[in-house]
Scaffold this motif. Structure first.
Motif, PDB file in Angstrom:
ATOM      1  N   UNK A  88       0.829  -1.206   0.000  1.00 14.06           N
ATOM      2  CA  UNK A  88       0.000   0.000   0.000  1.00 14.06           C
ATOM      3  C   UNK A  88       0.865   1.259   0.000  1.00 14.06           C
ATOM      4  N   UNK A  89       1.924   1.272   0.786  1.00 15.58           N
ATOM      5  CA  UNK A  89       2.816   2.425   0.831  1.00 15.58           C
ATOM      6  C   UNK A  89       3.466   2.663  -0.532  1.00 15.58           C
ATOM      7  N   UNK A  90       3.920   1.604  -1.162  1.00 16.42           N
ATOM      8  CA  UNK A  90       4.551   1.738  -2.487  1.00 16.42           C
ATOM      9  C   UNK A  90       3.548   2.250  -3.515  1.00 16.42           C
ATOM     10  N   UNK A  91       2.318   1.747  -3.454  1.00 17.21           N
ATOM     11  CA  UNK A  91       1.294   2.218  -4.396  1.00 17.21           C
ATOM     12  C   UNK A  91       0.983   3.698  -4.169  1.00 17.21           C
ATOM     13  N   UNK A 121      11.459  18.087  -3.928  1.00 16.79           N
ATOM     14  CA  UNK A 121      10.379  17.355  -3.280  1.00 16.79           C
ATOM     15  C   UNK A 121      10.516  15.851  -3.531  1.00 16.79           C
ATOM     16  N   UNK A 122      10.841  15.466  -4.743  1.00 16.25           N
ATOM     17  CA  UNK A 122      11.012  14.050  -5.063  1.00 16.25           C
ATOM     18  C   UNK A 122      12.198  13.442  -4.311  1.00 16.25           C
ATOM     19  N   UNK A 123      13.265  14.209  -4.161  1.00 16.76           N
ATOM     20  CA  UNK A 123      14.420  13.710  -3.403  1.00 16.76           C
ATOM     21  C   UNK A 123      14.049  13.512  -1.945  1.00 16.76           C
ATOM     22  N   UNK A 130      14.111   9.896   0.053  1.00 12.56           N
ATOM     23  CA  UNK A 130      14.859   9.699   1.301  1.00 12.56           C
ATOM     24  C   UNK A 130      13.923   9.179   2.387  1.00 12.56           C
ATOM     25  N   UNK A 131      12.743   9.772   2.494  1.00 12.88           N
ATOM     26  CA  UNK A 131      11.767   9.301   3.467  1.00 12.88           C
ATOM     27  C   UNK A 131      11.381   7.851   3.205  1.00 12.88           C
ATOM     28  N   UNK A 132      11.183   7.489   1.950  1.00 13.25           N
ATOM     29  CA  UNK A 132      10.815   6.115   1.587  1.00 13.25           C
ATOM     30  C   UNK A 132      11.913   5.134   1.970  1.00 13.25           C
ATOM     31  N   UNK A 174      13.895   0.926   5.499  1.00 12.62           N
ATOM     32  CA  UNK A 174      15.226   0.406   5.780  1.00 12.62           C
ATOM     33  C   UNK A 174      15.193  -0.762   6.760  1.00 12.62           C
ATOM     34  N   UNK A 175      14.408  -0.646   7.826  1.00 10.27           N
ATOM     35  CA  UNK A 175      14.365  -1.716   8.817  1.00 10.27           C
ATOM     36  C   UNK A 175      13.752  -2.986   8.232  1.00 10.27           C
TER      37      UNK A 175
END
Length: 169
Positions: free
Chosen positions: A124-127, A152-154, A158-160, A165-166
């Motif tokens: 869902x997050x990726x979508x 904004x895309x950068x 980074x947030x994604x 990451x975990x």
């Protein structure tokens, strides 16, 4: 015409993600054969174990939880009285026998796999990220806000990466 293209660009990734999750769910639901190993005595005919796998792909992983077919295992191994699994989807557990056993491995254990709940959340997050990215790109094309949109895309990327990451570690 542009509206049809927008709908197509939004529904195509959703369709891909849904089909991918359905295929992974179906492949995981097929009963597979494994074995119990790392059998250690705790006390009075109570042993700990770990489910191990003959299959290299379909096993307990970041995508799948493993579920032992407890009733079939008890029926096939008449010396086992009870089996308890640690937590939901865990490959670790304990079993109680009616007599002491002297083996390090119990073969022909049946198990199935289920997709972890977190995988649905990540899909869902990726979508949603894709939809937001598509929306940002369409704004850039209309207003020519290249510098603002690129930064904004950068920030979004980074947030994604930090949020996932975990999971991929």
């Amino acid at each position: 015409m542009k509206n049809k293209k927008t709908i197509f660009m939004c529904l195509l990734p959703l369709l891909f993600i849904v089909i991918l999750l359905m295929v992974l769910s179906y492949l995981g639901s097929i009963s597979r054969t494994g074995y119990l190993n790392k059998i250690k005595l705790i006390e009075n005919n109570t042993y700990t174990f770990r489910i191990s796998y003959y299959d290299k792909v379909f096993r307990n992983s970041d995508i799948y939880d493993v579920y032992l077919d407890i009733q079939k295992t008890i029926n096939d191994n008449n010396f086992i009285k009870n089996i308890k699994i640690g937590k939901k989807g865990s490959p670790f557990g304990t079993f109680i026998t009616d007599k002491a056993i002297d083996t390090e491995k119990i073969d022909n254990i049946k198990y199935t796999l289920k997709i972890k709940d977190a995988m649905y959340l990540y899909a869902l997050i990726i979508y949603l990220f894709y939809i937001f990215l598509f929306y940002c790109i369409s704004i850039v094309k209309e207003n020519k806000l290249v510098l603002i949109s690129a930064s904004l895309l950068i920030i979004i990327q980074v947030f994604m990466y930090l949020s996932l990451y975990s999971y991929f570690r």
